[in-house]
Design an enzyme around this catalytic site. Structure first.
Site, short mmCIF file in Angstrom:
data_model
loop_
_atom_site.label_atom_id
_atom_site.label_comp_id
_atom_site.label_asym_id
_atom_site.label_seq_id
_atom_site.Cartn_x
_atom_site.Cartn_y
_atom_site.Cartn_z
CB SER A 170 23.00 -32.98 -34.75
OG SER A 170 22.48 -34.30 -34.71
CG ASP A 171 16.70 -30.79 -35.83
OD1 ASP A 171 16.10 -31.82 -35.44
OD2 ASP A 171 16.11 -29.75 -36.15
CD1 TRP A 172 15.32 -37.71 -34.82
CD2 TRP A 172 16.29 -36.13 -33.60
NE1 TRP A 172 15.23 -38.09 -33.49
CE2 TRP A 172 15.82 -37.13 -32.72
CE3 TRP A 172 16.95 -35.04 -33.04
CZ2 TRP A 172 15.98 -37.08 -31.34
CZ3 TRP A 172 17.11 -34.97 -31.66
CH2 TRP A 172 16.63 -35.98 -30.83
#
Length: 411
Positions: free
Chosen positions: A132-134
């Site tokens: 996932s992106d942050w």
């Protein structure tokens, strides 16, 4: 040397929104070009024992409301515009892929069954892992079953909650094994387990070879969009060169902000670079953007004026419009009014408006040149530069349509 085992790139989102805050990280608007450019980058990263992470999947066009917006895109457009560069990266063996903040057709990208499982893993046979992106993970069971393999940057959903979901049978052990297999397989594929990880993120890994390459890339990425009367390259008959504008010395623009920011410890400004290149028989003088009267006076007394202007953008926000801002258009117009031999160099993360274009004979677009900004040797040598005006004109038409469409949407 740095001890890193993954590089969070390349970024291949299509620049469909011309004011997009992260357009400077991408390969532009063309899916074919992006597909061609991503492959050598993936191979180059991974041949050094580091996993590449192609991002941001999928249809991640804008920073405006990026955590909540739904990019509603029909299937044909997804496959023809937004997917090709990712497919090229996967065919090149990219180890990891990052899903984005936005929703795709009303479902968050990091828990989207269609994009992660149906397309990525089943249709394309992707064997790497999806991170996932942050902060882009929104669930445990739905995200895991929809194809997310790794939550970043913490374990709020994929730590104890995932263990509990497996124990309860809401996420199968086979799916958990698949997550682990994908991550470990990717690590093995680039040799992480074969070569003990050493190094220090604080180490200065630059070298003369790296500096030379950065300079060459920046020069070849500079586009000559106008050159009336062959003003460039500069003739030896011009003995006084006026460098004008904050971007030329006082406040150079070399990169965008956010995760794509460049930490340049040894920046050479355009004024310094041109001064070094000009030689003993040429006088190079400088004036900042304001007061404009001083810049005009300096330019009128010189044989040729090079006006440096620009704008930048940042992760987390889009540009408000395509103008340069900060009185830079007025600066160019004022200089061009008193100096027929005016060159304008534009540093920009993407498309910009150039209302002064009819009044200046030469325009160079340097985009985001990086730390070797002042050592590009422009505008003295144009060998290897590309010539294009069509892309910018096309973007301006697209921008007008974008403004009209956004004006209808609620804020």
């Amino acid at each position: 040397m740095k001890g890193t085992n993954i590089a969070l790139g390349p970024m291949v989102n299509i620049a469909r929104v011309p004011v997009g805050g992260r357009n400077f990280e991408s390969f532009g608007e063309d899916p074919y070009l992006s597909s061609q450019m991503v492959v050598p980058q993936v191979l180059g990263i991974q041949e050094n024992g580091i996993m590449a992470c192609v991002k941001h999947w999928a249809a991640n066009n804008q920073e405006y409301h990026r955590r909540t917006v739904s990019e509603n895109v029909d299937e044909r457009t997804l496959h023809e515009i937004y997917f090709p560069a990712f497919k090229a990266a996967i065919d090149a063996g990219v180890a990891s892929l990052m899903c984005s903040y936005n929703k795709v057709n009303n479902v968050y990208a990091c828990e989207n069954e269609y994009t992660l499982n149906t397309v990525l893993k089943n249709a394309w046979g992707y064997k790497g892992f999806v991170m996932s992106d942050w902060g882009a993970t929104h669930s445990t069971v739905l995200a895991a079953n929809s194809g997310l393999d790794m939550q970043m940057p913490d374990d709020s959903f994929f730590g104890a909650p995932l263990a509990a979901a497996v124990q309860a049978g809401n996420v199968t052990r086979a799916r958990l094994d698949d997550m682990v297999l994908r991550i470990l397989t990717s690590m093995f594929s680039v040799g992480i387990f074969d070569t003990p990880q050493t190094g220090d993120l604080g180490v200065d890994s630059r070298s003369p070879e790296h500096t030379k390459l950065a300079r060459e890339i920046a020069a070849k990425a500079t586009v000559l969009v106008k050159n009336n009367d062959q003003l460039l390259p500069i003739s030896p008959k011009y003995k006084t060169i006026a460098v004008i504008g904050d971007v030329g010395e006082k406040a150079p623009i070399i990169a965008g902000g956010g995760s794509g920011h460049v930490n340049a410890d040894s920046l050479v400004t355009p004024f310094a670079g041109i001064s070094a290149r000009a030689g003993e028989n040429v006088k190079v003088v400088y004036a900042p953007s304001s007061p404009v009267a001083d810049a005009v006076k300096l330019a009128s007394a010189a044989d040729i004026a090079i006006v440096f202007v620009g704008t930048t953008s940042h992760e987390g926000t889009d540009r408000s419009d395509l103008s340069l801002g900060n009185g830079q258009d007025e600066l160019v117009a004022a200089v061009a009014a008193v100096q027929n031999n005016t060159v304008v160099v534009v540093h920009t993360p993407g498309a910009v408006l150039m209302p002064w274009e009819p009044s200046v004979p030469s325009i160079l677009v340097g985009f985001m040149p990086g730390q070797e900004d002042g050592m590009l040797l422009y505008p003295f040598s144009l060998r290897g530069f590309s010539y294009s005006l069509h892309c910018i004109v096309w973007l301006l038409h697209m921008y007008r349509a974008f403004v009209a469409e956004r004006s209808k949407a609620p804020v």
